[in-house]
Design an enzyme around this catalytic site. Structure first.
Site, PDB file in Angstrom:
ATOM      1  N   ILE A 461      37.394 -23.469  11.946  1.00  0.00           N
ATOM      2  CA  ILE A 461      37.541 -24.678   9.786  1.00  0.00           C
ATOM      3  C   ILE A 461      38.343 -23.675   9.151  1.00  0.00           C
ATOM      4  CG2 ILE A 461      35.966 -25.733   9.191  1.00  0.00           C
ATOM      5  CD1 ILE A 461      34.537 -23.591   7.693  1.00  0.00           C
ATOM      6  N   GLY A 462      39.114 -21.623  10.408  1.00  0.00           N
ATOM      7  CA  GLY A 462      39.796 -21.261   8.501  1.00  0.00           C
ATOM      8  C   GLY A 462      39.796 -19.888   9.713  1.00  0.00           C
ATOM      9  N   SER A 466      40.292 -11.043   9.387  1.00  0.00           N
ATOM     10  CA  SER A 466      39.432 -10.690  10.432  1.00  0.00           C
ATOM     11  C   SER A 466      38.392 -10.997  11.582  1.00  0.00           C
ATOM     12  CB  SER A 466      38.144  -9.526  10.087  1.00  0.00           C
ATOM     13  OG  SER A 466      37.332 -10.444   8.702  1.00  0.00           O
ATOM     14  N   VAL A 469      35.932 -18.714  11.404  1.00  0.00           N
ATOM     15  CA  VAL A 469      35.334 -19.353  10.565  1.00  0.00           C
ATOM     16  C   VAL A 469      35.328 -20.424  11.318  1.00  0.00           C
ATOM     17  CG1 VAL A 469      34.869 -20.398   8.594  1.00  0.00           C
ATOM     18  CG2 VAL A 469      36.088 -17.923   9.035  1.00  0.00           C
ATOM     19  N   LYS A 484      31.410 -17.221  10.861  1.00  0.00           N
ATOM     20  CA  LYS A 484      32.840 -16.098  10.777  1.00  0.00           C
ATOM     21  C   LYS A 484      32.294 -15.531  12.237  1.00  0.00           C
ATOM     22  CE  LYS A 484      35.585 -12.845   8.746  1.00  0.00           C
ATOM     23  NZ  LYS A 484      35.796 -12.581   6.722  1.00  0.00           N
ATOM     24  N   ASP A 575      37.874  -7.651  -5.347  1.00  0.00           N
ATOM     25  CA  ASP A 575      38.929  -8.793  -4.692  1.00  0.00           C
ATOM     26  C   ASP A 575      38.302  -9.802  -5.033  1.00  0.00           C
ATOM     27  OD1 ASP A 575      40.852  -9.107  -3.427  1.00  0.00           O
ATOM     28  OD2 ASP A 575      40.216  -9.222  -1.269  1.00  0.00           O
TER      29      ASP A 575
HETATM   30  N1  ATP Z   1      31.695 -20.210   4.328  1.00  0.00           N
HETATM   31  C1  ATP Z   1      32.867 -20.532   4.092  1.00  0.00           C
HETATM   32  N2  ATP Z   1      33.178 -21.972   3.802  1.00  0.00           N
HETATM   33  C2  ATP Z   1      33.815 -23.228   4.159  1.00  0.00           C
HETATM   34  N3  ATP Z   1      34.668 -22.305   4.402  1.00  0.00           N
HETATM   35  C3  ATP Z   1      34.783 -21.131   4.785  1.00  0.00           C
HETATM   36  C4  ATP Z   1      33.628 -20.416   4.728  1.00  0.00           C
HETATM   37  N4  ATP Z   1      34.649 -18.982   5.149  1.00  0.00           N
HETATM   38  C5  ATP Z   1      35.395 -19.205   5.235  1.00  0.00           C
HETATM   39  N5  ATP Z   1      35.303 -20.567   5.072  1.00  0.00           N
HETATM   40  C6  ATP Z   1      37.626 -20.153   5.421  1.00  0.00           C
HETATM   41  O1  ATP Z   1      38.282 -19.968   6.471  1.00  0.00           O
HETATM   42  C7  ATP Z   1      38.866 -19.081   5.865  1.00  0.00           C
HETATM   43  C8  ATP Z   1      39.267 -17.894   7.295  1.00  0.00           C
HETATM   44  O2  ATP Z   1      37.946 -17.358   6.151  1.00  0.00           O
HETATM   45  P1  ATP Z   1      38.122 -15.570   5.968  1.00  0.00           P
HETATM   46  O3  ATP Z   1      37.145 -15.306   4.788  1.00  0.00           O
HETATM   47  O4  ATP Z   1      38.062 -15.352   7.569  1.00  0.00           O
HETATM   48  O5  ATP Z   1      39.712 -15.328   5.186  1.00  0.00           O
HETATM   49  P2  ATP Z   1      39.930 -14.068   4.257  1.00  0.00           P
HETATM   50  O6  ATP Z   1      39.958 -13.708   3.073  1.00  0.00           O
HETATM   51  O7  ATP Z   1      41.666 -14.251   5.128  1.00  0.00           O
HETATM   52  O8  ATP Z   1      39.530 -12.894   6.000  1.00  0.00           O
HETATM   53  P3  ATP Z   1      38.875 -11.765   6.050  1.00  0.00           P
HETATM   54  O9  ATP Z   1      37.731 -11.915   5.264  1.00  0.00           O
HETATM   55  O10 ATP Z   1      38.783 -11.581   7.402  1.00  0.00           O
HETATM   56  O11 ATP Z   1      39.712 -10.286   5.049  1.00  0.00           O
HETATM   57  C9  ATP Z   1      39.034 -19.426   4.784  1.00  0.00           C
HETATM   58  O12 ATP Z   1      40.809 -20.894   5.142  1.00  0.00           O
HETATM   59  C10 ATP Z   1      38.485 -19.721   4.333  1.00  0.00           C
HETATM   60  O13 ATP Z   1      38.641 -21.201   2.877  1.00  0.00           O
END
Ligand code: ATP
Length: 733
Positions: A461-462, A466, A469, A484, A575
């Site tokens: 989904i994304g 790091s 997901v 993740k 953040d």
């Molecule tokens: N629990 C969740 N449910 C639905 N979508 C999610 C969830 N966690 C993350 N996503 C989606 O997955 C994508 C990547 O999320 P991620 O948290 O890895 O992004 P990031 O903040 O850029 O990375 P990082 O946390 O590694 O710095 C984003 O579009 C986020 O909205």
């Protein structure tokens, strides 16, 4: 472009009419955020400036300022500076330029390490890694700066540092300590003249303004050749500069420095010899300055009074003060410092970067401490392994760090029995854990076993910085979850991931994305299983649609509840931005991304630079001590995102944006006249430059604007509309 937009709008018209979703007429930011575009955007913004990445290297750039312009910068830096910040602006506020340069320097470090988060709208890693990049101002710079800009802007920075000074310390600052820096002048225009007007942020049309910089994927310009003035100096990591003491030539611009003078923030003005050699500066003992009349030291805040011992002075022989040295204050060997803050015969002023918080360099330190303290109303402590394990070694390291942080003495068993040794007489051990220790620690907190026995991974989904997901289904309960997955060994900040898991494990709240499980497969494939928020992130909603004030209040209220919970457990998120707010299809609003969370003991402050530039509070950007109020500032910026579709200065390059935040402090509220007085007041309470004056979560939860919150179900049509738009877009690709 307009036709395509029309088509898209027409296609959605029916649904919008039905749901009354106000779709934003701007799609640029959203598009830029697409992971598929990431590489493209990165490559399009990268230029030819490449810097090698040796280990344990100190990069020092000696920057001069003659009152007219900056010199000594490598040409690519100069090009970027001139491109992004006009000479007039530089002249108007050189301090803000220095702030921007500091970030640029740090971004190079990030680039070297293959991290591309810095100077993007993505999160910035904390500055403990940046300690090895050093931008130093040389020559007449301090004098010039103090002459050409508001002289008080320097001293205001010193004020925050002075908090930790022994009250007897004198501060021969050339400037008064009573006035405020530009950043501190809340509600006042910038010092001499206003900043260049921002591009208007109308709902429609402003994306058609002159071509914006690549908003979400900005990367500093590389170069193919080595650059003048950019030095690579080998230096053991443990010797990184952490002193906040800064020196400058006092009177003669051309002579070597003869007076130790406190300078703003962490800006080091090294001896004003024409070509200073960076590393040797630490060994230089400045000639004894002529006695100067100490200006009045502002009263020490109550919360610091009890902890004067923590502000162990740092030797003035540590003349080299890194612009990026914050967050490393526990790594100094302070053994040479005497109690009154002088050492080696130098009569220089001693300042310390130590806050009475535990080290930022290692977020685990505070967490382990938290675990050790009984916190029964939250969650059980993380179990402690037997001392023979590597985890215990890591844990001991943390203990040592805490003890050496000036908070405790320890018993030394000599021949004649135990002797209580002063903590600051012991060599400070760097708290950073080795990769092996972090992995051991990680193994300790994750579930044993193979996640594939428990979960069936469905679809991606994304993609984040790091990891990736996925949606997955739990075999036993059939519950849909988000997973993740991260390649742990190649993570640049492994400790932060461990921190994130620990925070998620320990703190559960309806407005936080809740942790379910975690696994480490074959020492590298890290799984973090959490709630699945099907509605995606708030960024998509604010970019594509226009929430009304009641809906904005509803989102803010949920975020405030999460922040109130975190802050009441002494945790600062650091953040907050729309990207880190996830939405459920029922309108649930939850904060995520706990990687930057830090524990702040009540009444204490931190100084590690963490966050995402556009959302960062002025006190973080200017590297002052900060506390949980940074989240409130970022929440105010996120409110502006919901109003305007993007944070202030988003259309500027990150360098310019940082300059503008540092210069202007509180951003202009572009549509102030269109907003209700309650919303304007809410923004005014969040976006207060002085954190002491800024509202806390409790005040904001009771704010009249928050009381206008609509039910969360009002968000549902918007979330659905955005999801449909996104699906349509991905089908069209
Ligand atoms: N629990 C969740 N449910 C639905 N979508 C999610 C969830 N966690 C993350 N996503 C989606 O997955 C994508 C990547 O999320 P991620 O948290 O890895 O992004 P990031 O903040 O850029 O990375 P990082 O946390 O590694 O710095 C984003 O579009 C986020 O909205």
């Amino acid at each position: 472009m307009k036709d395509a937009k029309k088509q898209l709008m027409a296609g959605e018209k029916e649904k919008r009419d039905k749901s009354k979703v106000r779709v934003r007429d701007i799609l640029g930011r959203f598009r830029l955020f697409s992971p598929n575009d990431k590489a493209k955007d990165d490559s399009s913004t990268s230029s030819s400036f490449e810097i090698s990445s040796p280990y344990n290297t100190v990069h020092r750039v000696h920057v001069g300022y003659d009152g007219q312009k900056f010199s000594g910068l490598p040409q690519p830096w100069m090009d970027i500076l001139l491109r992004d910040i006009s000479e007039a602006d530089q002249k108007r506020n050189p301090t803000a330029v220095v702030t921007a340069l500091k970030f640029y320097a740090a971004s190079l470090k990030q680039q070297e390490e293959g991290r591309e988060k810095f100077l993007t709208t993505n999160s910035v890693f904390n500055s403990s890694d940046e300690e090895e990049i050093d931008v130093q101002l040389t020559g007449e710079v301090l004098q010039r700066l103090t002459m050409t800009e508001d002289p008080c802007s320097w001293s205001s920075s010193s004020i925050s540092r002075l908090d930790a000074l022994p009250s007897s310390a004198s501060l021969p600052s050339p400037s008064s300590s009573s006035s405020l820096s530009p950043a501190e002048r809340n509600d006042l225009p910038p010092i001499s003249s206003p900043a260049p007007p921002l591009p208007p942020r109308q709902k429609s049309g402003h994306r058609d303004a002159p071509p914006p910089p690549p908003a979400r994927t900005y990367k500093p310009s590389p170069s193919t050749s080595s650059v003048n003035g950019y030095h690579h100096l080998q230096q053991p990591s443990s010797s990184s500069s952490t002193s906040l003491t800064a020196t400058a030539s006092e009177s003669s611009a051309s002579s070597s420095s003869s007076t130790i003078t406190a300078t703003p923030d962490d800006v080091a003005v090294v001896a004003s010899a024409p070509t200073p050699v960076a590393v040797e500066e630490k060994k230089t003992v400045a000639p004894t300055p002529a006695p100067r009349v100490p200006p009045k030291v502002p009263p020490k805040p109550a919360h610091l009074k009890a902890s004067s011992g923590l502000g162990s002075p740092i030797s003035s022989t540590s003349l080299s003060t890194s612009l990026n040295s914050i967050g490393t204050h526990d790594t100094n060997d302070r053994s040479s410092s005497s109690r009154d803050g002088r050492s080696n015969g130098s009569s220089g002023i001693m300042m310390t970067s130590s806050s009475n918080a535990s080290s930022d360099a290692d977020p685990l330190a505070s967490f382990n401490k938290e675990n050790e303290a009984s916190n029964n109303n939250v969650a059980p402590s993380v179990p402690v392994l037997a001392p023979s394990t590597a985890a215990a070694a890591a844990s001991n390291k943390v203990h040592n760090a805490l003890n050496n942080n000036g908070k405790a003495s320890h018993l030394h068993h000599g021949e004649d029995g135990p002797v209580r040794v002063r903590s600051n007489a012991a060599k400070i051990e760097k708290t950073k854990m080795s990769d092996e220790e972090v992995i051991t620690e990680l193994r300790r907190i994750v579930n044993p076993g193979n996640p594939l026995e428990h979960y069936e991974v469905k679809k991606q989904i994304g993609v984040g910085a790091s990891g990736t997901v996925y949606i997955a289904r739990r075999n036993d309960t059939k519950e849909i979850v988000a997973v993740k997955r991260m390649a742990f060994k190649s993570q640049p900040k492994k400790e932060m991931l461990v921190t994130e898991i620990k925070v998620m494990q320990q703190y559960t709240h309806p407005n936080l994305v809740n942790y379910i499980d975690s696994y480490l497969v074959e020492a590298d494939d890290l799984w973090v299983v959490m709630d699945y928020l099907e509605g995606g992130n708030l960024t998509d909603v604010v970019v594509k649609t226009e929430l009304d004030e009641g809906q904005i209040a509803a989102v803010l209220k949920e975020c405030l509840k999460a922040l109130h919970f975190l802050h009441s457990h002494s945790i600062v998120h650091r953040d907050i931005k729309s990207d880190n707010v996830l939405l459920g299809m029922n309108g649930a609003v939850k904060l995520t991304d706990m990687g930057f969370c830090a524990q702040i003991q009540p009444g204490s402050k931190r100084d590690t630079v963490v966050g995402t530039p556009y959302w960062m509070s002025p006190e973080i950007l200017s590297k002052k001590k900060y506390n949980y109020k940074v989240d409130i500032w970022s929440l105010g910026i996120m409110a502006l995102e919901m109003i305007d579709g993007e944070p202030p200065y988003m259309r500027e390059t990150p360098m310019k944006a940082i300059f503008l935040i540092a210069q202007n402090g509180k951003p202009e509220i572009a549509r102030r006249n269109e907003l209700s007085p309650e919303l304007v007041d809410f923004l005014d309470r969040c976006l207060v430059v002085d954190p002491e004056e800024r509202a806390c979560t409790e005040e904001l939860l009771g704010h009249p604007f928050i009381r206008t919150a609509k039910p969360l179900t009002s968000l549902v049509p918007y979330i659905k509309a955005v999801k449909e738009l996104k699906e349509k877009e991905s089908r069209g690709k």
